[in-house]
Scaffold this motif. Structure first.
Motif, PDB file in Angstrom:
ATOM      1  N   GLY A   1       0.544  -1.564  -0.282  1.00  0.00           N
ATOM      2  CA  GLY A   1      -0.039   0.398   0.305  1.00  0.00           C
ATOM      3  C   GLY A   1       0.966   1.479  -0.352  1.00  0.00           C
ATOM      4  N   HIS A   2       0.373   2.534  -0.720  1.00  0.00           N
ATOM      5  CA  HIS A   2       1.239   3.793  -0.523  1.00  0.00           C
ATOM      6  C   HIS A   2       0.157   4.678  -1.029  1.00  0.00           C
ATOM      7  CE1 HIS A   2       1.065   1.271  -4.708  1.00  0.00           C
ATOM      8  NE2 HIS A   2       0.780   2.811  -5.835  1.00  0.00           N
ATOM      9  N   PHE A   3       0.659   6.017  -0.868  1.00  0.00           N
ATOM     10  CA  PHE A   3       0.859   7.453  -0.865  1.00  0.00           C
ATOM     11  C   PHE A   3       1.173   7.281  -2.664  1.00  0.00           C
ATOM     12  CE2 PHE A   3      -0.751   8.623   2.618  1.00  0.00           C
ATOM     13  CZ  PHE A   3      -2.350   9.260   2.799  1.00  0.00           C
ATOM     14  N   HIS A   4       0.392   8.426  -3.070  1.00  0.00           N
ATOM     15  CA  HIS A   4       1.271   8.518  -4.412  1.00  0.00           C
ATOM     16  C   HIS A   4       2.698   9.377  -4.257  1.00  0.00           C
ATOM     17  CE1 HIS A   4      -1.062   6.702  -7.375  1.00  0.00           C
ATOM     18  NE2 HIS A   4      -0.775   5.728  -7.342  1.00  0.00           N
ATOM     19  N   GLN A   5       3.358   9.566  -4.398  1.00  0.00           N
ATOM     20  CA  GLN A   5       4.995  10.801  -3.882  1.00  0.00           C
ATOM     21  C   GLN A   5       4.526  12.315  -4.131  1.00  0.00           C
ATOM     22  OE1 GLN A   5       8.965   9.169  -5.621  1.00  0.00           O
ATOM     23  NE2 GLN A   5       9.501   8.168  -3.475  1.00  0.00           N
TER      24      GLN A   5
ATOM     25  N   SER B   1      -3.819   9.846  -9.425  1.00  0.00           N
ATOM     26  CA  SER B   1      -5.082   9.262  -9.730  1.00  0.00           C
ATOM     27  C   SER B   1      -4.505   8.054 -10.201  1.00  0.00           C
ATOM     28  CB  SER B   1      -6.328   9.826 -10.298  1.00  0.00           C
ATOM     29  OG  SER B   1      -6.085  11.343  -9.930  1.00  0.00           O
ATOM     30  N   GLU B   2      -4.990   7.040  -9.791  1.00  0.00           N
ATOM     31  CA  GLU B   2      -5.065   5.438 -10.970  1.00  0.00           C
ATOM     32  C   GLU B   2      -6.323   4.549 -10.317  1.00  0.00           C
ATOM     33  OE1 GLU B   2      -1.709   3.568  -7.983  1.00  0.00           O
ATOM     34  OE2 GLU B   2      -2.246   2.033  -9.284  1.00  0.00           O
ATOM     35  N   ILE B   3      -6.300   3.859 -11.752  1.00  0.00           N
ATOM     36  CA  ILE B   3      -7.101   3.358 -12.110  1.00  0.00           C
ATOM     37  C   ILE B   3      -6.760   1.793 -11.434  1.00  0.00           C
ATOM     38  CG2 ILE B   3      -8.956   1.922 -13.618  1.00  0.00           C
ATOM     39  CD1 ILE B   3     -10.008   4.720 -13.358  1.00  0.00           C
ATOM     40  N   TYR B   4      -7.654   0.660 -10.886  1.00  0.00           N
ATOM     41  CA  TYR B   4      -7.135  -0.163 -10.357  1.00  0.00           C
ATOM     42  C   TYR B   4      -8.748  -1.042 -11.265  1.00  0.00           C
ATOM     43  CZ  TYR B   4      -3.583  -0.556  -6.992  1.00  0.00           C
ATOM     44  OH  TYR B   4      -2.839   0.126  -6.208  1.00  0.00           O
ATOM     45  N   TYR B   5      -8.111  -2.356 -11.329  1.00  0.00           N
ATOM     46  CA  TYR B   5      -9.949  -3.337 -12.269  1.00  0.00           C
ATOM     47  C   TYR B   5      -9.105  -4.878 -12.070  1.00  0.00           C
ATOM     48  CZ  TYR B   5     -11.576  -5.679 -16.615  1.00  0.00           C
ATOM     49  OH  TYR B   5     -12.448  -5.890 -17.036  1.00  0.00           O
TER      50      TYR B   5
ATOM     51  N   ALA C   1      -4.565   6.866  -0.393  1.00  0.00           N
ATOM     52  CA  ALA C   1      -3.489   5.380  -0.311  1.00  0.00           C
ATOM     53  C   ALA C   1      -4.036   4.753  -0.561  1.00  0.00           C
ATOM     54  CB  ALA C   1      -3.286   5.479   1.547  1.00  0.00           C
ATOM     55  N   HIS C   2      -3.724   3.468  -0.883  1.00  0.00           N
ATOM     56  CA  HIS C   2      -4.456   2.581  -1.793  1.00  0.00           C
ATOM     57  C   HIS C   2      -3.771   0.879  -0.976  1.00  0.00           C
ATOM     58  CE1 HIS C   2      -2.669   4.640  -4.484  1.00  0.00           C
ATOM     59  NE2 HIS C   2      -2.300   3.624  -5.680  1.00  0.00           N
ATOM     60  N   ARG C   3      -4.154   0.556  -0.643  1.00  0.00           N
ATOM     61  CA  ARG C   3      -4.058  -1.015  -0.915  1.00  0.00           C
ATOM     62  C   ARG C   3      -4.597  -2.371  -1.086  1.00  0.00           C
ATOM     63  NH1 ARG C   3      -1.800  -1.979   5.323  1.00  0.00           N
ATOM     64  NH2 ARG C   3       0.164  -2.399   4.705  1.00  0.00           N
TER      65      ARG C   3
HETATM   66 ZN    ZN Z   1      -0.128   3.865  -6.760  1.00  0.00          ZN
END
Ligand code: ZN
Ligand code: M6P
Length: 184
Positions: free
Chosen positions: A86-90, A95-99, A134-136
């Motif tokens: 898991g992380h925040f972006h620096q 943004s980000e897309i997960y699928y 943050a995403h994990r």
């Molecule tokens: Zn990310």
């Protein structure tokens, strides 16, 4: 001119001239779990997850995109599902897309005020992860959980904030089902 595609992304297969592959064993990521390693009874070489990525442009290219697929193995450490670091972006606003591709999992999200929530992931589910979040991900099923990701080439990974403070909630298996509870 008509050419063949440079990247093939078919189900859980990501193919290209250069695919970067990272394998994270329990020993690599044991610190993300609350359950102490001495109680975990898990082999240090157990693979927790693998990430395959294609970087069509150099790291940090403004305006560029990266693409990847992550495979999280099934299992728990104590009652915590196998999950990513898991992380925040620096660069926080990226943004980000997960699928969701195969198996079932959970996307755990936390804002900068440490509010944490989660979204179910399954084949076909699409998740827009806003900047500053943050995403994990965790595997909540009995088989490998695979999901795709597309993120800005200059986003970068800030792992330190997470390894210092964790997420404010953890995802555990409670009576056989996932529950998001306050971090003890
Ligand atoms: Zn990310
Ligand atoms: C997704 C993307 C990658 C990330 C991977 C594993 O594929 O977000 O950038 O590396 O998940 O997550 P983490 O880096 O947090 O372990």
């Amino acid at each position: 001119m008509i050419v063949d595609p440079k990247i093939i992304w078919k189900g859980k297969l990501l193919k290209s001239d250069e695919v970067d592959k990272q394998v994270r064993t329990y020993d690599d990521v044991k610190n993300i779990f609350i359950t102490s390693a001495s109680l975990a009874q898990i082999d240090k070489d157990q693979i927790i997850y693998e990430v395959e990525s294609v970087f069509p442009v150099p790291q940090n290219t403004e305006g560029g995109l990266f693409v990847g697929i992550t495979h999280i193995h099934p299992g728990t450490v104590g009652d915590e599902y196998f999950m990513t670091k898991g992380h925040f972006h620096q660069i926080r606003n990226r943004s980000e897309i997960y699928y969701g591709i195969e198996g079932e999992g959970m996307l755990i999200l936390m804002d900068e005020q440490r509010n944490t929530w989660a979204e179910r992931m399954y084949p076909g589910s699409l998740h827009y992860i806003h900047g500053h979040i943050a995403h994990r991900t965790a595997n909540t099923g009995a088989t490998i959980f695979s999901f795709g990701a597309v993120w800005p080439a200059d986003a970068g990974h800030d792992y330190d904030t997470i390894s210092e403070h964790g997420f404010s909630k953890i995802l555990i298996k409670q009576n056989g089902a996932p529950a998001l509870v306050d971090r003890p």
